[in-house]
Motif scaffolding. Sequence first.
Motif, PDB file in Angstrom:
ATOM      1  N   LYS A   1      46.222  88.992  24.811  1.00 20.43           N
ATOM      2  CA  LYS A   1      44.866  89.508  24.983  1.00 20.43           C
ATOM      3  C   LYS A   1      44.931  90.965  25.435  1.00 20.43           C
ATOM      4  O   LYS A   1      45.772  91.333  26.243  1.00 20.43           O
ATOM      5  N   MET A   2      44.039  91.777  24.904  1.00 22.51           N
ATOM      6  CA  MET A   2      43.956  93.176  25.308  1.00 22.51           C
ATOM      7  C   MET A   2      42.494  93.581  25.382  1.00 22.51           C
ATOM      8  O   MET A   2      41.659  93.072  24.622  1.00 22.51           O
ATOM      9  N   ASP A   3      42.186  94.454  26.300  1.00 27.53           N
ATOM     10  CA  ASP A   3      40.821  94.972  26.391  1.00 27.53           C
ATOM     11  C   ASP A   3      40.528  95.860  25.187  1.00 27.53           C
ATOM     12  O   ASP A   3      41.432  96.521  24.661  1.00 27.53           O
ATOM     13  N   PRO A   4      39.273  95.886  24.741  1.00 32.60           N
ATOM     14  CA  PRO A   4      38.930  96.780  23.630  1.00 32.60           C
ATOM     15  C   PRO A   4      39.086  98.237  24.037  1.00 32.60           C
ATOM     16  O   PRO A   4      39.129  98.552  25.232  1.00 32.60           O
TER      17      PRO A   4
ATOM     18  N   ASP B   1      40.836 100.639  17.566  1.00 32.98           N
ATOM     19  CA  ASP B   1      41.030  99.198  17.466  1.00 32.98           C
ATOM     20  C   ASP B   1      42.354  98.828  18.122  1.00 32.98           C
ATOM     21  O   ASP B   1      43.346  99.552  17.962  1.00 32.98           O
ATOM     22  N   VAL B   2      42.374  97.707  18.853  1.00 33.60           N
ATOM     23  CA  VAL B   2      43.612  97.296  19.541  1.00 33.60           C
ATOM     24  C   VAL B   2      44.368  96.218  18.770  1.00 33.60           C
ATOM     25  O   VAL B   2      45.455  95.811  19.189  1.00 33.60           O
ATOM     26  N   ASN B   3      43.824  95.728  17.660  1.00 34.22           N
ATOM     27  CA  ASN B   3      44.470  94.607  16.978  1.00 34.22           C
ATOM     28  C   ASN B   3      45.847  94.960  16.439  1.00 34.22           C
ATOM     29  O   ASN B   3      46.738  94.114  16.402  1.00 34.22           O
ATOM     30  N   MET B   4      46.035  96.203  16.009  1.00 34.25           N
ATOM     31  CA  MET B   4      47.365  96.599  15.542  1.00 34.25           C
ATOM     32  C   MET B   4      48.393  96.430  16.659  1.00 34.25           C
ATOM     33  O   MET B   4      49.499  95.908  16.455  1.00 34.25           O
TER      34      MET B   4
END
Length: 508
Positions: A66-69, A178-181
């Motif tokens: 999990k990461m914050d946006p 974006d943090v998904n990468m």
Amino acid sequence: MEPAQGPARVVMVVPNRIDGDSRVQKAAASIAAAGWETHLIGVSVTGKQEPYEQDGATIHKIPLPKMDPPRSLRRHVAAFRFPFAYSDIERAKRRERHVKAARLELDALRGGGPVRGGVRLPLLVHRAGRRLERAWIGGRARQTKKREKYLGREGRLERIERRWWGALLGDRAWRRLDVNMQRFELAFRPAILALEPDLLHAHDAYSVGVCVRAAEQLRRWGKTVKVVYDAHEFVPGHEGLAPNKLEAQSRWERQYLPGADAVVTVSHPLAKLLQERHGLEREPSVVYNAPLAHPAPRPDPGDLRSDCGLDAHTPLAVYIGWASPERQIEVIVEAARLVPGLHVAFMVSRHTTNPYVKRLQALGEEYGISDRLHFRGYVDYEDLPKFISTADMGIHPMPTGSVNHEIALPNKFFEYCHARLPLVVTTVKTLSAEVRRLGNGEVFTSGDARSLADAIERILADRDGYRRAYKDPALLEEYSWEHQALEYARIYERLIGPAPVPRADPAS
């Protein structure tokens, strides 16, 4: 680093759960059958790693951290506009429940219940304190809800942000949008490096940067590794993403695609688009997402018509695939109302819990045809063509307008062909052109129920005529996974040399 012993090691990476992604599963099985040591890395949703074997390949499912946006411009503005908001909506709800519990306590005091130990404050003081608490918590909760609604907007702030970071960082702007990468890389990179692959096969845009960056690290350690990028869609044409995510994915792909040693994709129009956008020297190879022509012997899956409880004379159409509003599947329900006696089977995702599926069912009830609509889940991709072959036609209402829709030859097209079903498709460019070329179906105006109903009735009037295209064995051979996967093998052999003696093909 010591050179690898035995067959070359291939590691495929896909940013999804693997289950339900037939292209990825078939690719891993085919490469394993060809003789390469094959690993497939994907996402675990159980919160823990899930290793297992499937069709000769080793599967590694890994949970995403999990990461914050990203701290976006809108979030900075929201902090000033809603200074008393709670950190998140769940905390606001918990505080509101606390207020409700306190009101119950106040009611108990008002009733004069016994107090054991301690000092009972005057009821007036309790009431005043609770009113102040309710006002404070209620005000903060309202601010939290307004902030969440504000954060969900898309407008000028996001456009400013994208331009600013694009001008400042160029294609590296993805990391600010974006943090998904980073989530995928944090999850997958340790497993990739530990496996020390000879070839990395990146399925879809999220994976390409993860694989290219891991390959760079392995090369710094002295390991020779090649990268294949398998582009499943045209990223800039992805209409389902929020603009910041779309910008981030587009820049991520543009930054790291040049690091791939070979590019493969799903259709010839998409191959041309990728070559033009990225200035590639050669047009990417094409591997259609076709079904297996000769799957391994399996238990009889039954058939769709029997599953729906219908006799051989009842008209039956089928739709297969994801169920969501952007697919505009309701046009099939609307058309079914206009075709007397037509039954439609929807083989869709989460058919018992999906809110959109419930909307389709409610629409069927509104039209008085709910008994003619059948909803069920997927079957294994190996069984699909045989299972649906007892239907009279396959429908794909893919909406027009989207770049990715206009250039697609989706897996449903090939699955319907292998089931030898006439097709009913919209006027999307590539798909409708192929149906017209083969003469194996009808084309209708996207979103137009009357046009779809007319196309269905034309097919019902001449089912066998539309099936004549399938009498040519060369067509279904070309449209088979066994034929398409040969291109993967050619690419691999060019990059890492031939495989050892192939193992028995799990699909044969």
